[in-house]
Motif scaffolding. Sequence first.
Motif, mmCIF file in Angstrom:
data_model
loop_
_atom_site.group_PDB
_atom_site.id
_atom_site.type_symbol
_atom_site.label_atom_id
_atom_site.label_comp_id
_atom_site.label_asym_id
_atom_site.label_seq_id
_atom_site.Cartn_x
_atom_site.Cartn_y
_atom_site.Cartn_z
ATOM 1 N N ALA A 34 8.343 11.507 5.360
ATOM 2 C CA ALA A 34 9.327 11.982 4.381
ATOM 3 C C ALA A 34 9.620 10.935 3.311
ATOM 4 C CB ALA A 34 10.612 12.391 5.081
ATOM 5 N N THR A 35 9.053 9.765 3.445
ATOM 6 C CA THR A 35 9.245 8.698 2.457
ATOM 7 C C THR A 35 8.067 8.704 1.497
ATOM 8 O OG1 THR A 35 10.476 7.311 4.019
ATOM 9 C CG2 THR A 35 9.463 6.210 2.123
ATOM 10 N N SER A 36 8.330 8.923 0.236
ATOM 11 C CA SER A 36 7.263 8.951 -0.763
ATOM 12 C C SER A 36 7.157 7.602 -1.465
ATOM 13 C CB SER A 36 7.533 10.036 -1.805
ATOM 14 O OG SER A 36 8.626 9.678 -2.629
ATOM 15 N N VAL A 37 5.999 7.354 -2.047
ATOM 16 C CA VAL A 37 5.797 6.127 -2.812
ATOM 17 C C VAL A 37 6.753 6.085 -3.994
ATOM 18 C CG1 VAL A 37 4.149 4.840 -4.232
ATOM 19 C CG2 VAL A 37 3.393 5.898 -2.096
ATOM 20 N N TYR A 95 1.742 -0.269 -6.458
ATOM 21 C CA TYR A 95 0.335 -0.210 -6.053
ATOM 22 C C TYR A 95 -0.402 -1.517 -6.339
ATOM 23 C CZ TYR A 95 0.363 4.784 -4.981
ATOM 24 O OH TYR A 95 0.594 6.009 -4.395
ATOM 25 N N TYR A 96 0.142 -2.334 -7.204
ATOM 26 C CA TYR A 96 -0.460 -3.637 -7.464
ATOM 27 C C TYR A 96 -0.398 -4.499 -6.206
ATOM 28 C CZ TYR A 96 -1.092 -8.362 -9.315
ATOM 29 O OH TYR A 96 -1.531 -9.636 -9.525
ATOM 30 N N HIS A 97 0.673 -4.326 -5.421
ATOM 31 C CA HIS A 97 0.861 -5.129 -4.210
ATOM 32 C C HIS A 97 0.250 -4.471 -2.968
ATOM 33 C CE1 HIS A 97 3.550 -8.053 -6.092
ATOM 34 N NE2 HIS A 97 4.120 -7.043 -6.724
ATOM 35 N N TYR A 98 0.287 -3.159 -2.897
ATOM 36 C CA TYR A 98 -0.224 -2.436 -1.734
ATOM 37 C C TYR A 98 -1.082 -1.265 -2.184
ATOM 38 C CZ TYR A 98 3.054 -5.147 1.020
ATOM 39 O OH TYR A 98 3.730 -6.186 1.601
ATOM 40 N N GLU A 99 -2.179 -1.070 -1.487
ATOM 41 C CA GLU A 99 -3.123 -0.015 -1.856
ATOM 42 C C GLU A 99 -2.487 1.365 -1.759
ATOM 43 O OE1 GLU A 99 -7.535 1.632 -0.463
ATOM 44 O OE2 GLU A 99 -6.579 -0.036 0.593
ATOM 45 N N ASN A 100 -1.683 1.569 -0.739
ATOM 46 C CA ASN A 100 -1.043 2.868 -0.531
ATOM 47 C C ASN A 100 0.114 2.715 0.464
ATOM 48 O OD1 ASN A 100 -2.348 2.691 2.016
ATOM 49 N ND2 ASN A 100 -4.151 3.737 1.180
ATOM 50 N N LYS A 101 0.755 3.832 0.776
ATOM 51 C CA LYS A 101 1.896 3.806 1.694
ATOM 52 C C LYS A 101 1.468 3.398 3.101
ATOM 53 C CE LYS A 101 3.793 7.682 3.063
ATOM 54 N NZ LYS A 101 4.590 8.929 3.167
ATOM 55 N N GLY A 131 16.651 -16.291 12.483
ATOM 56 C CA GLY A 131 17.524 -16.191 11.332
ATOM 57 C C GLY A 131 17.579 -14.735 10.914
ATOM 58 N N PRO A 132 18.276 -14.438 9.824
ATOM 59 C CA PRO A 132 18.271 -13.071 9.304
ATOM 60 C C PRO A 132 16.846 -12.644 8.967
ATOM 61 C CG PRO A 132 19.971 -14.396 8.249
ATOM 62 C CD PRO A 132 19.105 -15.351 9.025
ATOM 63 N N LEU A 133 16.532 -11.378 9.163
ATOM 64 C CA LEU A 133 15.200 -10.864 8.853
ATOM 65 C C LEU A 133 14.948 -11.019 7.357
ATOM 66 C CD1 LEU A 133 12.631 -9.368 9.726
ATOM 67 C CD2 LEU A 133 13.860 -7.213 9.332
ATOM 68 N N ALA A 134 13.878 -11.712 7.008
ATOM 69 C CA ALA A 134 13.563 -11.992 5.607
ATOM 70 C C ALA A 134 12.243 -11.343 5.241
ATOM 71 C CB ALA A 134 13.503 -13.503 5.367
ATOM 72 N N LEU A 135 12.315 -10.269 4.472
ATOM 73 C CA LEU A 135 11.129 -9.557 4.013
ATOM 74 C C LEU A 135 11.157 -9.451 2.496
ATOM 75 C CD1 LEU A 135 11.075 -6.531 6.515
ATOM 76 C CD2 LEU A 135 9.726 -8.630 6.658
ATOM 77 N N PRO A 136 9.991 -9.389 1.859
ATOM 78 C CA PRO A 136 9.970 -9.162 0.411
ATOM 79 C C PRO A 136 10.538 -7.777 0.101
ATOM 80 C CG PRO A 136 7.756 -9.074 1.328
ATOM 81 C CD PRO A 136 8.639 -9.577 2.413
ATOM 82 N N PRO A 137 11.034 -7.565 -1.124
ATOM 83 C CA PRO A 137 11.737 -6.319 -1.453
ATOM 84 C C PRO A 137 10.990 -5.042 -1.090
ATOM 85 C CG PRO A 137 12.025 -7.900 -3.221
ATOM 86 C CD PRO A 137 11.039 -8.517 -2.259
ATOM 87 N N ILE A 138 9.692 -4.988 -1.343
ATOM 88 C CA ILE A 138 8.946 -3.752 -1.055
ATOM 89 C C ILE A 138 8.985 -3.442 0.436
ATOM 90 C CG2 ILE A 138 6.654 -2.680 -1.031
ATOM 91 C CD1 ILE A 138 6.039 -4.136 -3.645
ATOM 92 N N LEU A 139 8.740 -4.438 1.265
ATOM 93 C CA LEU A 139 8.740 -4.201 2.706
ATOM 94 C C LEU A 139 10.144 -3.926 3.232
ATOM 95 C CD1 LEU A 139 6.196 -6.886 4.002
ATOM 96 C CD2 LEU A 139 5.809 -4.450 3.569
ATOM 97 N N ALA A 140 11.136 -4.643 2.711
ATOM 98 C CA ALA A 140 12.518 -4.433 3.149
ATOM 99 C C ALA A 140 12.977 -3.017 2.822
ATOM 100 C CB ALA A 140 13.435 -5.454 2.494
ATOM 101 N N CYS A 141 12.686 -2.565 1.619
ATOM 102 C CA CYS A 141 13.083 -1.207 1.227
ATOM 103 C C CYS A 141 12.297 -0.157 1.986
ATOM 104 C CB CYS A 141 12.900 -1.026 -0.278
ATOM 105 S SG CYS A 141 14.065 -1.984 -1.289
ATOM 106 N N ALA A 142 11.022 -0.428 2.221
ATOM 107 C CA ALA A 142 10.204 0.513 2.990
ATOM 108 C C ALA A 142 10.745 0.653 4.405
ATOM 109 C CB ALA A 142 8.750 0.041 3.018
#
Length: 226
Positions: A42-45, A60-66, A20-31
């Motif tokens: 070149a991508t900053s937090v 940072y609540y969801h991921y420790e770092n980039k 199906g279409p790739l389904a990722l949560p917003p943080i991962l999709a935008c990353a």
Amino acid sequence: MADAVADLREDGHTDWREYGPLALPPILACALDLIAERGYHATSVRDLARRVGVTVPALYYHYENKQAILVELLMGSMGSALGRCRTAVAEAGHDPVDRFSALVECVVLFMTHRASLAILDTELRSLEPANRERFVAARDELEALMRRTVLEGVEAGDFTTPYPTDAGRAVLVMCQAVAQWYRPDGPLDAQQVAERYVAIALASVGHRSRPDDKRRPARSAATAAR
């Protein structure tokens, strides 16, 4: 994340050929989008938080770092690919040609349907040593699976290549490169590309048809039955 989404899990599929279409949560999709546009370094937090529409502390609540986000995407993508490949080979049965054909088909289908994830492999250089070691181990597992299927074919007399290890590696690299050029609006759909690559891969390992072999060389037995 504790509970990875289906597209980043080894068991996130019911049919290894279906996507199906790739389904990722917003943080991962935008990353994923930002890294594709600018590269990991070149991508900053802050850029990512702005793209997602959240504050930096919320991210940072969801991921420790980039780095943790990159690891989630890379390891999840590799895990998903491996899971589908294991299923494809298992469902193909005991025939070496069917197992090899299913594996090639599976890798190519992943590269076409999940090209945005597959291309992210170029950021392997951005992983910290321990994370890089984990990813390389998973990648080596896929290479070992390909190598075993070629060796099975050689031992059964179906493949004539004198270099099974090198042939398997070459076939895998060839299949993985599909992600770099495939476009959904091109002249061939994903399944047609996969079938052509099965034919090319069989030629690469020196496939020798048996006199009573009625299989179509460009498709595995499982595919032909669909």
